[in-house]
Scaffold this active site. Structure first.
Site, PDB file in Angstrom:
ATOM      1  N   ASP A  16      -0.362  -7.344  13.519  1.00 20.68           N
ATOM      2  CA  ASP A  16      -1.334  -7.782  13.164  1.00 20.68           C
ATOM      3  C   ASP A  16      -0.147  -9.276  12.480  1.00 20.68           C
ATOM      4  O   ASP A  16      -0.606 -10.314  12.509  1.00 20.68           O
ATOM      5  CB  ASP A  16      -1.964  -7.394  11.606  1.00 20.68           C
ATOM      6  N   ARG A  96       2.706  -5.001  -3.533  1.00 18.59           N
ATOM      7  CA  ARG A  96       2.066  -5.611  -3.565  1.00 18.59           C
ATOM      8  C   ARG A  96       2.709  -6.760  -4.213  1.00 18.59           C
ATOM      9  O   ARG A  96       2.604  -7.759  -4.106  1.00 18.59           O
ATOM     10  CB  ARG A  96       0.728  -5.617  -3.616  1.00 18.59           C
ATOM     11  N   ASP A 125      -5.476  -4.472  -0.766  1.00 25.23           N
ATOM     12  CA  ASP A 125      -4.354  -5.431  -1.056  1.00 25.23           C
ATOM     13  C   ASP A 125      -4.453  -7.064  -0.670  1.00 25.23           C
ATOM     14  O   ASP A 125      -3.527  -7.357  -1.766  1.00 25.23           O
ATOM     15  CB  ASP A 125      -3.281  -4.915   0.431  1.00 25.23           C
ATOM     16  N   SER A 177      -3.701   3.359   9.890  1.00 24.86           N
ATOM     17  CA  SER A 177      -3.490   1.784   8.601  1.00 24.86           C
ATOM     18  C   SER A 177      -2.078   2.359   8.149  1.00 24.86           C
ATOM     19  O   SER A 177      -2.857   3.681   7.568  1.00 24.86           O
ATOM     20  CB  SER A 177      -4.245   1.125   8.772  1.00 24.86           C
TER      21      SER A 177
HETATM   22  N1  ARG Z   1      -5.808   2.779  -0.890  1.00 26.76           N
HETATM   23  C1  ARG Z   1      -4.255   2.441  -1.209  1.00 26.76           C
HETATM   24  C2  ARG Z   1      -4.798   1.183  -2.273  1.00 26.76           C
HETATM   25  O1  ARG Z   1      -5.384   0.165  -2.139  1.00 26.76           O
HETATM   26  C3  ARG Z   1      -3.223   1.673   0.470  1.00 26.76           C
HETATM   27  C4  ARG Z   1      -3.960   1.329   1.050  1.00 26.76           C
HETATM   28  C5  ARG Z   1      -3.683   0.604   2.104  1.00 26.76           C
HETATM   29  N2  ARG Z   1      -3.144   1.769   3.028  1.00 26.76           N
HETATM   30  C6  ARG Z   1      -3.412   1.329   4.470  1.00 26.76           C
HETATM   31  N3  ARG Z   1      -3.078   2.489   4.637  1.00 26.76           N
HETATM   32  N4  ARG Z   1      -2.782   0.469   4.762  1.00 26.76           N
HETATM   33  O2  ARG Z   1      -3.541   0.731  -2.752  1.00 26.76           O
END
Ligand code: ARG
Length: 400
Positions: A16, A96, A125, A177
């Protein structure tokens, strides 16, 4: 379209963000600078600079934020007892705001008008990135190509990459992912989207299946000093290394697998699996030491704080005044959080088998059923009489 001259892109080096890097240059004619934060994602970052530059980055920054991540983000959340919906230790959610802070600071240093990220339009995210960026710099322009561009599938992205000679190793891309840092691994997509299917063995990245874990239990002794983990099995560790070590030991013993359906900020329910051996072990140790050193009212009130705190972190509100205020409460409780917790890890289970503290409120003379007890049992009837008076009164009046 507004003219943008310079963009700082949060870059992981995956499909990506590699395609985004090229796309941003094409679309805006802008200079793109990449920013990669090392939060302990377990991936070699040595080649990332070179890869970014080969894909067309004007400059590529890689920053090691592991210590800051553990001390300023993970530790407060651990002390707060923050587990989203009672289970998820928030690895991704805690990473994040720190990545975004780095991104915004770099944009300011480089005098870039915009930042860009590779989050989709359906997840949490994007919310975390953008809310944080605006909280730190209200003027900054935020670009989210995945939400806007014409490429609608992985296959199209791959084709785009091939057409433009963007170096991507598609063979290395997994069907899931995956987001990983020191505090845990988040895994979604593929077969995991079927909430009825047990996660395939290969979906897990850092933990051994409990049934294949050693047949002998592993004992751990974790020492805390005023709310900070200071020693593991008698040896001093900086926080980063202690977490790494617990991930290793826990992983071998099949600790820290979490399979859950959760409520995303954007209103979607999603099935996600997590691996967080160190987080599970440390939360377990902290909650147990609290039981020994905090009074009943504080422990019970702290549970409501923990829930609220976890929601704020999950929902992208790390930099909110409320989270900061809750941190004040939590800090106050940590003054007595010194002591040791003994844990037993065995085939996926993590059990506390011993605890002690110089601030322990446990008084054996009061608790014992032996004859040395100093508890005045004669005082109990009076207490019970008054404690139960409201219920007794209701019953008496209703019966009339
Ligand atoms: N559900 C988790 C959160 O919102 C992880 C999100 C990112 N997960 C990923 N496999 N890219 O914190």
């Amino acid at each position: 379209m507004r003219k943008i001259k310079k963009i700082v892109l949060a870059y992981s080096g995956g499909l990506d963000t590699s395609v985004i890097l090229y796309w941003l240059k094409e679309k805006y004619g802008a200079e793109v600078i990449t920013y990669t934060a090392n939060l302990g994602q377990g991936q070699l970052l040595d080649f990332i600079k070179e890869k970014a530059e080969r894909t067309g980055a004007a400059k590529a920054y890689v920053e090691d934020l592991r210590e800051e991540f553990c001390e300023k983000y993970v530790l407060p959340a651990l002390q707060a007892g923050a587990l989203y919906e009672g289970r998820y230790p928030l690895a991704t959610a805690l990473g994040r705001p720190l990545i975004t802070k780095g991104l915004v600071e770099l944009a300011e240093k480089e005098r870039a008008e915009a930042i860009a990220h590779g989050c989709s339009g359906k997840g949490n995210d994007q919310v975390r990135f953008e809310v944080t960026a605006r909280a730190l710099n209200p003027e900054i322009i935020i670009l989210a190509p995945l939400r806007e561009w014409e490429l609608s599938s992985r296959e199209e992205e791959i084709r785009y990459a091939q057409q433009h000679n963007i170096p991507v190793k598609v063979s290395e891309e997994s069907p899931y992912s995956i987001d990983r840092n020191l505090w845990g691994v988040s895994i979604e997509c593929g077969i995991l989207e079927d909430a009825w299917q047990e996660p395939p063995a290969q979906a897990y990245q850092i933990t051994c299946p409990p049934q294949k874990a050693p047949d002998k239990p592993t004992y751990l002794e974790i020492e805390l000093k005023e709310g900070v983990p200071s020693k593991l099995n008698g040896k001093i560790y900086p926080l980063v290394n202690l977490i790494e070590e617990l991930n290793k030991i826990g992983g071998v013993n099949g600790i820290g697998r979490i399979d859950m359906v959760e409520n995303r900020v954007v209103g979607i329910k999603s099935r996600e699996i997590y691996e967080a051996p160190a987080a599970v072990i440390l939360h377990c140790a902290y909650r147990e030491l609290e039981k020994l050193t905090l009074d009943r009212e504080t422990i019970h009130f702290k549970e409501t704080i923990a829930q609220k705190y976890s929601e704020l972190v999950y929902n992208g509100l790390w930099y909110s005044p409320l989270r900061k205020a809750l941190e004040g409460f939590v800090c106050q409780t940590q003054k007595v959080m010194s002591g040791q917790v003994k844990l037993k890890l065995y085939k996926g289970s993590c059990e506390v088998v011993g605890r002690r503290s110089p601030y322990s409120l446990y008084d054996r003379d009061l608790a014992t059923y032996g004859k040395e007890s100093i508890f005045n049992q004669k005082a109990a009837p009076g207490f019970i009489h008054i404690w139960g008076l409201p219920l007794k009164t209701i019953s008496k009046i209703r019966k009339k």
